[in-house]
Write an enzyme that holds these catalytic residues in place. Sequence first.
Site, PDB file in Angstrom:
ATOM      1  N   ASP A  99       0.723  -1.349   0.039  1.00 64.24           N
ATOM      2  CA  ASP A  99      -0.124  -0.020  -0.036  1.00 64.24           C
ATOM      3  C   ASP A  99       0.887   1.067   0.108  1.00 64.24           C
ATOM      4  O   ASP A  99       0.652   1.994  -0.695  1.00 64.24           O
ATOM      5  CB  ASP A  99      -0.822   0.093   1.337  1.00 64.24           C
ATOM      6  N   ASP A 102       7.109   3.515   3.586  1.00 66.69           N
ATOM      7  CA  ASP A 102       7.095   4.570   4.585  1.00 66.69           C
ATOM      8  C   ASP A 102       8.672   4.749   4.851  1.00 66.69           C
ATOM      9  O   ASP A 102       9.503   5.003   3.982  1.00 66.69           O
ATOM     10  CB  ASP A 102       6.225   4.491   5.675  1.00 66.69           C
ATOM     11  N   GLY A 104      10.181   1.929   4.753  1.00 69.09           N
ATOM     12  CA  GLY A 104      10.693   1.101   4.021  1.00 69.09           C
ATOM     13  C   GLY A 104      10.955  -0.412   4.737  1.00 69.09           C
ATOM     14  O   GLY A 104      11.501  -1.380   4.190  1.00 69.09           O
ATOM     15  N   LYS A 130       6.425   7.636   0.162  1.00 68.83           N
ATOM     16  CA  LYS A 130       6.830   8.681   1.088  1.00 68.83           C
ATOM     17  C   LYS A 130       8.233   8.655   1.242  1.00 68.83           C
ATOM     18  O   LYS A 130       8.704   8.269   2.228  1.00 68.83           O
ATOM     19  CB  LYS A 130       6.247   8.533   2.671  1.00 68.83           C
TER      20      LYS A 130
END
Length: 177
Positions: A99, A102, A104, A130
């Site tokens: 999804d 972030d 990671g 992100k």
Amino acid sequence: MHLVEPPLIPAGSIARRVREMGASLSACYADRRMPIVLLAVLRGSVVFAADLMRAMAVPTAIDFIRAKSYAGTRSTGRVEITQFPEVPLKGRDVLVVDDILDTGRTTAAILDFVREQNPASAALCTLLDKPARRAVSIQADFSGFSIEDRFVVGYGLDYEERYRGLPSIYELSGEEG
Ligand code: IMP
Ligand code: MG
């Protein structure tokens, strides 16, 4: 806490981008001997994975993986895989479907696990990225949208299991109201 209007990414924009990603993936995975294994990362990616597989013109199989990260007191969070796929990944083309990328850390641990299974290929497809939050060196092979460091919900993403069913993606504001 409240949803910030208008949505950061409206349903129509998501649908358009998912169609584009499906077309790119179909081109990249044309003429494979066996169906591509979409390995969807539970639970946030199920909505995206369900749409993505219908946007792909090549045969796909689907399985699921789940990981838990422990924030702990140290900055290096430990990640544990808590649910493993049933489909053997050895020799298969595996596309990890996530999804949001972030820090990671979770995704990196999942990719490590996938590569240990000796797949024919392993690639990462994320709906959101992100990059400002990255703590480990990891890049998506296919990414839907790059966003700022904001907490977002909807289209599968949750805050404490809420908001997953929203068709659009919203920023969740931390202020009360
Ligand atoms: P990380 O990349 O290991 O830091 O963890 C990524 C996971 O944290 C994602 O798969 C989501 O489940 C969750 N996450 C990160 N950022 C957000 C957000 O903005 N909204 C909802 N969940 C998020
Ligand atoms: Mg996740």
